[in-house]
Write a protein that holds these residues in place. Structure first.
Motif, PDB file in Angstrom:
ATOM      1  N   LEU A 192       0.901  -1.175  -0.009  1.00  0.00           N
ATOM      2  CA  LEU A 192      -0.166  -0.110   0.221  1.00  0.00           C
ATOM      3  C   LEU A 192       0.885   1.163   0.002  1.00  0.00           C
ATOM      4  O   LEU A 192       0.574   2.259  -0.538  1.00  0.00           O
ATOM      5  CB  LEU A 192      -0.872   0.024   1.345  1.00  0.00           C
ATOM      6  CG  LEU A 192      -2.010  -0.984   1.327  1.00  0.00           C
ATOM      7  CD1 LEU A 192      -2.792  -1.053   2.483  1.00  0.00           C
ATOM      8  CD2 LEU A 192      -2.943  -0.892  -0.056  1.00  0.00           C
ATOM      9  N   PHE A 193       2.138   1.185   0.696  1.00  0.00           N
ATOM     10  CA  PHE A 193       2.766   2.263   0.848  1.00  0.00           C
ATOM     11  C   PHE A 193       3.422   2.542  -0.584  1.00  0.00           C
ATOM     12  O   PHE A 193       3.514   3.602  -0.972  1.00  0.00           O
ATOM     13  CB  PHE A 193       3.977   1.960   1.758  1.00  0.00           C
ATOM     14  CG  PHE A 193       4.914   3.222   1.890  1.00  0.00           C
ATOM     15  CD1 PHE A 193       4.560   4.465   2.864  1.00  0.00           C
ATOM     16  CD2 PHE A 193       6.534   3.261   1.492  1.00  0.00           C
ATOM     17  CE1 PHE A 193       5.422   5.268   3.011  1.00  0.00           C
ATOM     18  CE2 PHE A 193       7.101   4.357   1.644  1.00  0.00           C
ATOM     19  CZ  PHE A 193       6.695   5.351   2.234  1.00  0.00           C
ATOM     20  N   ASP A 194       3.884   1.439  -1.419  1.00  0.00           N
ATOM     21  CA  ASP A 194       4.354   1.928  -2.635  1.00  0.00           C
ATOM     22  C   ASP A 194       3.291   2.039  -3.658  1.00  0.00           C
ATOM     23  O   ASP A 194       3.690   2.773  -4.758  1.00  0.00           O
ATOM     24  CB  ASP A 194       5.018   0.378  -3.058  1.00  0.00           C
ATOM     25  CG  ASP A 194       6.311  -0.083  -2.218  1.00  0.00           C
ATOM     26  OD1 ASP A 194       6.956   1.097  -1.688  1.00  0.00           O
ATOM     27  OD2 ASP A 194       6.572  -1.233  -2.102  1.00  0.00           O
ATOM     28  N   ALA A 195       2.200   1.745  -3.525  1.00  0.00           N
ATOM     29  CA  ALA A 195       0.863   2.296  -4.333  1.00  0.00           C
ATOM     30  C   ALA A 195       0.420   3.717  -4.005  1.00  0.00           C
ATOM     31  O   ALA A 195      -0.335   4.238  -4.678  1.00  0.00           O
ATOM     32  CB  ALA A 195      -0.255   1.343  -4.087  1.00  0.00           C
ATOM     33  N   GLY A 196       1.297   4.392  -3.141  1.00  0.00           N
ATOM     34  CA  GLY A 196       0.679   6.093  -2.952  1.00  0.00           C
ATOM     35  C   GLY A 196       0.082   6.257  -1.708  1.00  0.00           C
ATOM     36  O   GLY A 196      -0.230   7.184  -1.752  1.00  0.00           O
TER      37      GLY A 196
END
Length: 298
Positions: free
Chosen positions: A152-156
């Motif tokens: 989720l962090f990498d997805a923004g």
């Protein structure tokens, strides 16, 4: 014969004066909390009092950590340290989704949480302890949930003081359902947080699944990578082997099952989207025909 019998009667017979006969029954303590006097028995009794489950009646050896199972407390501590490093890498351009905001959806009111500052390592660790001890989750759930957080962090998605608790809770909730053999209900998480409701958890889970595109499987390589990364925080308590053969097979099964479910969910979503597009096209065509008819009549 009479003389021999008299001599036999005159010889005194010694009684055994052994203090601890082999068949003697040990004394029973007067109360359940009475401890033995020997040092080894005292340590065993203290350990049994600290444990919440009942011990065996036979001699048992309780190990803090074994080759394929790290100590849960150390694992949660290392997971908290890795989550804190993610928090420090957060940037202002990431999105703060309303469903993850504690300003809009607080978890507790009895425990005050300062949403204006970065959480400490102890606060994150206590949060993990609260959830894992209340739900009695396996250590593998911590690593799987950390994988979801990173996705989720990498997805923004923003991981900040306002969102980290609800975002992490949604990851733990889904990871426990993917990993555990027994069904876990969302209502089981309610006793740990007084402001939560089943409807709130259902919305939280659904939003999480939509953001993940229902791809909640964790591959073996991904698991080993995360395990190796957090193992650097505590080499003393972590074994070299991240998974037992049973755990590796179970992880592969959950990954394959989650991949199939994600494919079905994607297909269902695309089918629904195609139907909606066709419906929009039909409505547009009807509107154009009606508009042209009005123009001809006029």
């Amino acid at each position: 014969m009479a003389r021999r019998a008299a001599l036999t009667e005159s010889i005194p017979i010694e009684e055994e004066t052994s203090e601890s006969p082999p068949c003697a029954t040990p004394p029973t303590p007067s109360s359940p909390t009475e401890l033995p006097t020997s040092p080894s028995s005292t340590c065993d009794s203290l350990a049994s009092l600290k444990r919440t489950h009942l011990s065996n009646s036979t001699s048992s050896l309780y190990c803090k950590t074994v080759l394929t199972a790290p100590d849960l407390e150390q694992l949660l501590l290392c997971t908290a340290m890795e989550l804190l490093s993610l928090l420090r890498r957060n940037t202002p351009d990431k999105r703060v989704l309303p469903i993850f905001s504690e300003q809009l959806h607080p978890l507790t009111i009895t425990i005050s949480v300062d949403l204006s500052r970065e959480p400490t390592q102890d606060e994150i660790h206590k949060f993990y302890q609260t959830v894992f001890h209340a739900m009695r989750l396996d250590p593998e759930v911590a690593i799987m949930s950390l994988s979801y957080v990173e996705s989720l962090f990498d997805a923004g998605c923003s991981l900040c003081a306002e969102t980290w608790r609800r975002l992490t809770l949604s990851c733990i909730m889904v990871a426990s359902k993917v990993w555990e053999d027994q069904a876990i209900w969302n209502a089981d998480f309610l006793p740990s947080f007084d402001q939560l409701s089943v409807e709130d958890l259902n919305l939280l889970e659904m939003e999480f699944l939509n953001l993940m595109h229902f791809s909640v499987g964790v591959s073996r390589s991904r698991y080993v990578d995360l395990y190796t990364r957090i193992r650097k925080y505590s080499l003393e308590y972590f074994p070299l082997q991240p998974l037992s053969p049973y755990g590796a097979d179970k992880l592969d099964q959950t990954f394959n099952r989650a991949s199939v479910l994600a494919a079905h969910a994607t297909a269902a979503t695309s089918t629904t989207s195609t139907k909606n597009k066709n419906l929009v096209r039909c409505n547009s065509s009807e509107a154009i025909v009606k508009q042209r008819g009005r123009m001809v009549l006029s």
